[in-house]
Design a protein around this motif. Structure first.
Motif, mmCIF file in Angstrom:
data_model
loop_
_atom_site.group_PDB
_atom_site.id
_atom_site.type_symbol
_atom_site.label_atom_id
_atom_site.label_comp_id
_atom_site.label_asym_id
_atom_site.label_seq_id
_atom_site.Cartn_x
_atom_site.Cartn_y
_atom_site.Cartn_z
ATOM 1 N N ASN A 179 1.811 -9.802 -10.452
ATOM 2 C CA ASN A 179 1.742 -7.877 -11.009
ATOM 3 C C ASN A 179 1.165 -7.529 -12.329
ATOM 4 O O ASN A 179 0.571 -6.889 -12.338
ATOM 5 C CB ASN A 179 2.830 -7.162 -10.425
ATOM 6 N N THR A 192 -2.040 -6.367 -13.709
ATOM 7 C CA THR A 192 -2.371 -4.872 -14.395
ATOM 8 C C THR A 192 -2.290 -5.160 -16.011
ATOM 9 O O THR A 192 -2.567 -4.373 -16.980
ATOM 10 C CB THR A 192 -1.299 -4.120 -13.744
ATOM 11 N N LEU A 248 6.775 -0.383 -13.179
ATOM 12 C CA LEU A 248 7.304 -1.238 -11.908
ATOM 13 C C LEU A 248 7.881 -0.482 -11.597
ATOM 14 O O LEU A 248 9.019 -0.251 -11.676
ATOM 15 C CB LEU A 248 7.244 -2.810 -12.205
ATOM 16 N N ARG A 283 -0.569 2.631 -16.492
ATOM 17 C CA ARG A 283 -0.624 1.923 -14.730
ATOM 18 C C ARG A 283 0.877 1.090 -13.920
ATOM 19 O O ARG A 283 1.563 1.490 -14.618
ATOM 20 C CB ARG A 283 -1.370 0.166 -15.117
ATOM 21 N N ILE A 342 2.644 0.377 -10.469
ATOM 22 C CA ILE A 342 2.422 -0.697 -9.679
ATOM 23 C C ILE A 342 4.236 -0.277 -8.727
ATOM 24 O O ILE A 342 4.655 -0.142 -9.425
ATOM 25 C CB ILE A 342 2.654 -2.053 -10.404
ATOM 26 N N LEU A 395 -1.165 1.140 -8.428
ATOM 27 C CA LEU A 395 -1.849 -0.934 -7.422
ATOM 28 C C LEU A 395 -0.642 -0.495 -6.704
ATOM 29 O O LEU A 395 0.483 0.122 -6.991
ATOM 30 C CB LEU A 395 -2.063 -1.354 -8.700
ATOM 31 N N SER A 396 -0.783 -1.141 -5.693
ATOM 32 C CA SER A 396 0.145 -1.003 -4.845
ATOM 33 C C SER A 396 -0.401 -2.841 -3.893
ATOM 34 O O SER A 396 -1.238 -2.599 -3.318
ATOM 35 C CB SER A 396 0.537 -0.260 -3.437
ATOM 36 N N THR A 397 0.936 -3.116 -3.784
ATOM 37 C CA THR A 397 1.351 -5.045 -3.842
ATOM 38 C C THR A 397 2.568 -5.296 -2.879
ATOM 39 O O THR A 397 3.497 -5.391 -2.727
ATOM 40 C CB THR A 397 0.313 -5.709 -4.825
#
Length: 323
Positions: free
Chosen positions: A130, A134, A211, A231, A233, A258-260
């Motif tokens: 991650n 980013t 995060l 950003r 995450i 951003l999603s992971t």
């Protein structure tokens, strides 16, 4: 083999030690005799019936293990029986044996015992992948939520090693102190006005990277805490799945979300991430720049107690099961 089985979806008491068929390594796979298995939030969700394994993966819980090679499948020539290893899994870790694609198996960091190593690969792979996605850079400010947990405690140290300024949130005074000991430049309780404190610490500029393990409940305050070009995450949903997103705010700061998830990625992607971990993380552990998180260990037969411990929120660092 002995393995943790489920009587259904529910609380920790649905888990017990039982019997399961021995796995057989397929082409490109190795068989691992498990020494220890990490316990992760995803395991709690799967136990509750809210996080089914990817198609073709083992129905058994467990996303990371350490152990020794017990067998090799066709086409694997770089592992030998008896070699120590750690592995990133899509499932199956709560057992005496597990079959894993060879690319997701790496040697443990030098000087780290196998029980400790069991709790390193999943957090390392999650944070590194991650942060790479980013482009976290030296001099940026990173906000880590849940800084005293397995992922959070690793993320604080890894961000610090990159040269980032680190702010962390945690749930108690002891955990806030622990975050500072790990190298966080500032830490505060998430039970207080952490948004206001982040604003104060950054002189109202906001943070470059967040995060987040909470998801929906933190979506609005997270976006409000981002700097221009920031950003966010999202890697967890402890605070729910559906939230409100201020797109106007996000556009104004030219921010991104951003999603992971790691578990469902193709083998090739997970293998590349594991290579990246051995390249950048293992040397940092070897040099002492990153310290493995404290561990609370339970025998495999006490898996229900291990789940209760992680669910309680009282734990600092990692929970592991020893086999």
């Amino acid at each position: 083999m002995k393995a943790v089985t489920r009587s259904g979806a529910g609380g920790p008491d649905v888990l017990s030690l039982g019997e399961a068929p021995d796995p057989v390594p397929g082409d490109g796979e190795v068989l691992i005799a498990v020494v220890a298995a990490g316990v992760n939030r995803a395991d709690l969700l799967q136990r509750q019936g809210n996080y089914p394994p990817p198609k073709g993966a083992s129905e058994l819980l467990g996303l990371e293990v350490s152990g020794t090679i017990a067998g090799v499948g066709f086409g694997v020539d770089h592992w030998s029986v008896g070699d120590p290893c750690v592995a990133l899994l899509a499932g199956g870790g709560y057992a005496e044996l597990v079959a894993v694609p060879a690319g997701q198996v790496v040697a443990p960091p030098r000087g780290v015992d196998l029980v400790t190593a069991a709790g390193l690969i999943e957090v390392s792979a999650t944070v590194v992948s991650n942060f790479d996605a980013t482009s976290v850079r030296r001099g940026e400010t990173v906000l880590v939520h849940g800084g005293a947990g397995g992922i959070g405690s690793f993320a604080i140290q890894y961000a610090h090693s990159i040269g980032a300024r680190v702010i962390a949130t945690a749930g108690s005074t002891d955990k806030v102190t622990y975050c500072l000991e790990l190298g966080a430049d500032a830490a505060m309780s998430y039970r207080e006005d952490w948004v206001g404190e982040v604003s104060r610490l950054t002189e109202n500029h906001g943070v470059d990277v967040i995060l987040d393990v909470m998801g929906a409940s933190y979506l609005e305050p997270n976006v409000a805490s981002l700097a221009v070009g920031g950003r966010l995450i999202v890697i967890g949903l402890q605070g729910g799945r559906k939230g409100t997103l201020d797109l106007g705010r996000l556009m104004t700061i030219r921010g991104s979300v951003l999603s992971t998830t790691l578990r469902s990625r193709p083998v090739a992607e997970k293998s590349a991430i594991c290579c990246r971990v051995t390249e950048v993380v293992w040397p940092l552990i070897g040099s002492g720049a990153i310290r493995p998180a404290p561990q609370t260990a339970f025998p495999l037969a006490e898996v229900a107690a291990a789940h209760r411990r992680l669910e309680s929120g009282d734990n600092i660092g990692k929970v592991v099961l020893t086999v």
